[in-house]
Write an enzyme that holds these catalytic residues in place. Structure first.
Site, PDB file in Angstrom:
ATOM      1  CE  LYS A 113     112.485 -20.912  57.426  1.00 19.11           C
ATOM      2  NZ  LYS A 113     112.008 -22.211  57.899  1.00 19.11           N
ATOM      3  CE  LYS A 193     104.545 -28.548  51.870  1.00 16.68           C
ATOM      4  NZ  LYS A 193     105.413 -29.688  51.959  1.00 16.68           N
ATOM      5  CE  LYS A 196     104.846 -31.831  59.522  1.00 15.83           C
ATOM      6  NZ  LYS A 196     106.124 -31.154  59.320  1.00 15.83           N
TER       7      LYS A 196
HETATM    8  P1  AMP Z   1     106.257 -31.706  55.892  1.00 18.58           P
HETATM    9  O1  AMP Z   1     104.926 -31.557  56.577  1.00 18.58           O
HETATM   10  O2  AMP Z   1     106.516 -30.646  54.875  1.00 18.58           O
HETATM   11  O3  AMP Z   1     107.361 -31.918  56.902  1.00 18.58           O
HETATM   12  O4  AMP Z   1     106.197 -33.056  55.047  1.00 18.58           O
HETATM   13  C1  AMP Z   1     106.090 -34.360  55.584  1.00 18.58           C
HETATM   14  C2  AMP Z   1     105.574 -35.286  54.511  1.00 18.58           C
HETATM   15  O5  AMP Z   1     104.214 -34.965  54.199  1.00 18.58           O
HETATM   16  C3  AMP Z   1     106.327 -35.215  53.181  1.00 18.58           C
HETATM   17  O6  AMP Z   1     106.342 -36.527  52.616  1.00 18.58           O
HETATM   18  C4  AMP Z   1     105.488 -34.290  52.337  1.00 18.58           C
HETATM   19  O7  AMP Z   1     105.638 -34.535  50.949  1.00 18.58           O
HETATM   20  C5  AMP Z   1     104.076 -34.631  52.806  1.00 18.58           C
HETATM   21  N1  AMP Z   1     103.232 -33.428  52.712  1.00 18.58           N
HETATM   22  C6  AMP Z   1     103.269 -32.350  53.535  1.00 18.58           C
HETATM   23  N2  AMP Z   1     102.348 -31.419  53.187  1.00 18.58           N
HETATM   24  C7  AMP Z   1     101.731 -31.922  52.075  1.00 18.58           C
HETATM   25  C8  AMP Z   1     100.697 -31.427  51.217  1.00 18.58           C
HETATM   26  N3  AMP Z   1     100.101 -30.258  51.442  1.00 18.58           N
HETATM   27  N4  AMP Z   1     100.309 -32.203  50.184  1.00 18.58           N
HETATM   28  C9  AMP Z   1     100.884 -33.408  49.974  1.00 18.58           C
HETATM   29  N5  AMP Z   1     101.863 -33.928  50.738  1.00 18.58           N
HETATM   30  C10 AMP Z   1     102.293 -33.200  51.775  1.00 18.58           C
END
Ligand code: AMP
Length: 327
Positions: A113, A193, A196
């Site tokens: 990006k 996955k 958010k």
């Molecule tokens: P993020 O939302 O990508 O900033 O991730 C924040 C934390 O949540 C990290 O420890 C990720 O590994 C965990 N996490 C985020 N999305 C998932 C998902 N779909 N499944 C499992 N862990 C997640």
């Protein structure tokens, strides 16, 4: 209490999801009794891309309330908001003075990006802030999903380089891979996955604050396949296996065992929805109570900030001293 320090942050770049709960928060809550844990809302990391200040403030507060509502205990672990501890930004600058342009140019986010018009400079430098987050607490091990390992590798490289240039200052952290079983996939597109950062109303994303009707509806509409055979086979049946993974994770069973006790997709969806709702309902209630009681939330925020400042101060002082800053 173990002498291990571990540390994890979540960026408030959207309302937290069931993936954040199962893959991160629930694990933090379990680990807080086993390690010296540091868990923070990484609010500064959400500023590297276009953002709305009012929404940012609201998401930061709501994310902290979810940390606490999920069971993180501010007396047990150090639970804080990153920007409450100014040492993060200070050390990030010292690490920008240690990092090389070449290695920051190779970071995935920047490669993907970084060349669009109006890209913020922080999208280039944020890995130094992330390294500061880690090195400030002397964390021995940092739990990482696959997508984060490049950042922790950089933190290791910077710690090693700083130590060799200026003398032994930082603990060099180990990467601790997180079990892939905790990965929750998007209900509409089980090839990726649950995230958010997807649009607020994305049908494949269960938010921790969704009400029970919304959760039930999203799970009812989850993509499966036309076999109507409940089998755990992530490769060939990703949608069904994702639901089995969610249900298994919430009921502490292996997904294959869950699969043998359920016969139809309708039953699987109903059982999964029930388990998700049962888990998230009290968390949502506690989150709402905390937001209605700003004095209580604030008391916990202050407690976390004081503990985090105390823990990070010696590492910042040592880094200042080593690099030649006199005060
Ligand atoms: P993020 O939302 O990508 O900033 O991730 C924040 C934390 O949540 C990290 O420890 C990720 O590994 C965990 N996490 C985020 N999305 C998932 C998902 N779909 N499944 C499992 N862990 C997640």
């Amino acid at each position: 209490m173990s002498t291990f320090r571990d540390l994890s942050g979540i960026t408030p770049s959207g309302q937290l999801t069931l993936g954040n709960y199962l893959g991160a928060l629930r694990r933090f809550v379990q680990r807080q009794y086993e390690v010296d844990g540091y868990y923070f809302v990484a609010d500064l990391h959400a500023l590297t891309v276009d953002h709305d200040p009012a929404r940012h403030r609201q998401l930061t507060t709501s994310t902290m309330a979810l940390f606490l509502a999920s069971g993180l205990d501010p007396e047990q672990a150090t639970v804080f908001v990153q920007s409450d501890v100014s040492a993060h930004v200070h050390l990030a600058y010292l690490l920008e003075c240690t990092a090389h342009v070449g290695e920051l140019s190779r970071m995935i986010q920047f490669k993907q990006k970084g060349h669009r018009p109006g890209t913020r400079a922080s999208l280039f430098t944020y890995p130094c802030l992330m390294a500061a987050d880690i090195l400030l607490y002397g964390a021995d091990r940092v739990p990482v999903g696959g997508d984060q390992s490049q950042h922790v590798e950089l933190a290791r490289d910077l710690a090693i380089r700083f130590n060799s240039l200026y003398g032994d200052t930082f603990v060099v952290p180990e990467l601790e891979p997180v079990a892939l079983a905790a990965r929750v996939l998007d209900l509409q597109d089980p090839g990726r996955k649950m995230s958010k950062s997807d649009p607020e109303d994305a049908a494949g994303v269960i938010r921790m604050l969704d009400n029970p009707d919304v959760i039930a509806k999203k799970i009812r509409r989850a993509v499966t396949d036309s076999d109507n055979e409940v089998l755990y086979d992530p490769k060939h049946k990703p949608g069904v296996s994702n639901l089995l993974d969610i249900l298994a994770s919430l009921t502490d069973q292996p997904p294959r065992d869950v699969a043998t006790s359920i016969t139809t997709y309708g039953q699987l969806k109903q059982a999964t929805a029930d388990a998700v709702i049962t888990t998230l309902k009290p968390i949502r209630r506690r989150h709402d109570e905390l937001l209605k009681n700003p004095a209580e939330l604030n008391r916990m925020l202050v407690m976390g900030a004081v503990k985090a400042r105390e823990a990070s101060e010696p590492f910042l002082a040592a880094a200042n001293q080593a690099i030649g800053i006199t005060r």
